[in-house]
Structure formats: structure tokens, C-alpha cells
Design an enzyme around this catalytic site. Structure first.
Site, short mmCIF file in Angstrom:
data_model
loop_
_atom_site.label_atom_id
_atom_site.label_comp_id
_atom_site.label_asym_id
_atom_site.label_seq_id
_atom_site.Cartn_x
_atom_site.Cartn_y
_atom_site.Cartn_z
N GLY A 46 0.72 -0.90 -0.33
CA GLY A 46 -0.13 0.10 -0.17
C GLY A 46 0.78 0.70 -0.07
N GLN A 51 2.92 10.08 1.34
CA GLN A 51 3.72 9.09 1.43
C GLN A 51 4.82 9.48 0.06
OE1 GLN A 51 2.29 5.52 1.98
NE2 GLN A 51 4.17 5.02 3.32
N CYS A 91 5.85 0.07 7.48
CA CYS A 91 5.59 1.69 6.80
C CYS A 91 6.75 1.50 5.51
CB CYS A 91 5.09 2.32 7.58
SG CYS A 91 4.90 3.51 6.62
N LEU A 92 6.38 2.11 4.13
CA LEU A 92 7.36 2.41 3.87
C LEU A 92 7.26 3.80 3.96
CD1 LEU A 92 5.76 1.63 0.20
CD2 LEU A 92 7.89 -0.50 1.85
N HIS A 133 -4.35 1.27 6.77
CA HIS A 133 -2.98 2.06 7.78
C HIS A 133 -2.73 3.07 6.43
CE1 HIS A 133 1.52 1.37 8.11
NE2 HIS A 133 1.32 2.03 6.61
N GLU A 134 -3.68 3.30 4.66
CA GLU A 134 -3.69 3.99 4.31
C GLU A 134 -4.02 5.03 4.48
OE1 GLU A 134 -0.64 3.87 2.45
OE2 GLU A 134 0.00 1.83 2.98
N HIS A 137 -2.65 7.47 6.72
CA HIS A 137 -1.75 8.57 6.48
C HIS A 137 -2.37 9.53 6.47
CE1 HIS A 137 1.82 6.45 6.29
NE2 HIS A 137 1.64 5.82 5.57
#
Length: 169
Positions: A46, A51, A91-92, A133-134, A137
Site C-alpha cells: 500500500g 508518502q 510502513c514504507l 493504514h493508508e 496516512h
């Protein structure tokens, strides 16, 4: 397609609430393609627009093993949630850090697809976790915010240490 730079914690844009998208455009379509390319390359399941330093309400996800079930949502929102699931999240934007997070296990999500059409669908388990999660963000929230104060502090200290080690190499 272009690989975008992934913004890392503690970049302040990760803590901002994103702006809703008014309508589809060629630029937005390109952003979605670039976000998918970046997410798959990372590799991740994701990615949210903040991000990649874009403060708009856009997410892309693909939790399939074969990476052939891409979902892009514009202005996504969770309409209903139920159940509970605990998942080890990463998380990226905080690479190398993982932690157990408890979230609703079943959600109903609504948003605009990349054709500009409103869609609504149910998601559960990993897909539900990933979507939440996304969407977090887009609201300036990170997965570590769902952890206890002590676990969050430890996770962020670990990230800082990993970043220092990479800088020294």
C-alpha cells in the site's frame, strides 16, 4: 511510469491532513500509475499520496500474492467497521520498523476509482488492515500512533538508529 521518492519519518507532510480531490485528471491518473510502480518496486502492499510528498487524498493498494489486484481510491472513507484483528504492520515511510496494531477486521469503504466513478466495497483481514493504514496516512496518522507509548517510543528509536547506521555506511 516514474519511480517516486518515498518520504521518510519524521517528514512533516506525513502528519498533515490531505486535501480532497475534486475530479479526475491526467495528472492524477499519472500519479496513480507512478504510485503503483513505486509501491511494487519498494516492495509494499500500500502507498498513500503523502508518502510521495503529494498532499491529496489518494491511495493505492494490492495485497495479492501475485500483485495483480491493484486498487486505487480517491477520497476514500470508511463507512462502517466491525470486528477486531491484530496484525504486524510496517510502513514504507518507516522502513525496518514493525509493530502489532489492532484494528477493525471488517470494513466498508467508499471512494472514487480512477475512472471517476464512486465505488463502495467490503474488505476484511489484510485488505481491511491495509486500507485503514493508508487512509490513516491521509489523516496525518502513522501505524505507530496505534501502539502504546512505550512501544511507539521503542519503534521510533529503532528507526532513528537504523537511519544513523545507513548514514554511516
Amino acid at each position: 511510469m516514474e519511480k517516486l521518492d518515498i518520504v521518510l519519518y519524521p517528514e512533516k507532510g506525513l502528519r498533515e491532513i490531505c486535501t480532497p480531490v475534486d475530479a479526475m485528471s491526467d495528472e492524477l491518473d499519472k500519479l496513480i500509475d507512478d504510485m503503483f510502480y513505486t509501491m511494487y518496486d519498494a516492495p509494499g502492499i500500500g502507498l498513500a499520496a503523502p508518502q510521495v510528498a503529494v498532499q491529496q487524498r489518494v491511495i493505492v493498494v494490492d495485497v495479492s500474492e501475485s500483485k495483480d489486484q491493484p486498487i486505487a481510491l480517491i477520497n476514500p472513507e470508511i463507512i462502517r467497521s466491525a470486528g477486531e484483528i491484530t496484525w504486524e504492520e510496517g510502513c514504507l515511510s518507516i522502513p525496518g520498523v514493525y509493530g502489532k496494531v489492532t484494528r477493525p477486521s471488517d470494513i466498508l469503504v467508499r471512494g472514487m476509482d480512477r475512472d471517476g466513478k464512486m465505488v463502495e466495497f467490503e474488505a476484511n483481514d489484510l485488505l481491511a488492515v491495509c486500507l485503514q493504514h493508508e487512509i490513516d496516512h491521509l489523516n496525518g496518522k502513522l501505524f505507530v500512533d496505534h501502539m502504546s507509548g512505550l512501544k511507539r517510543t521503542r519503534a521510533l528509536q529503532k528507526f532513528k538508529k537504523l537511519q544513523q547506521e545507513q548514514t554511516e555506511e
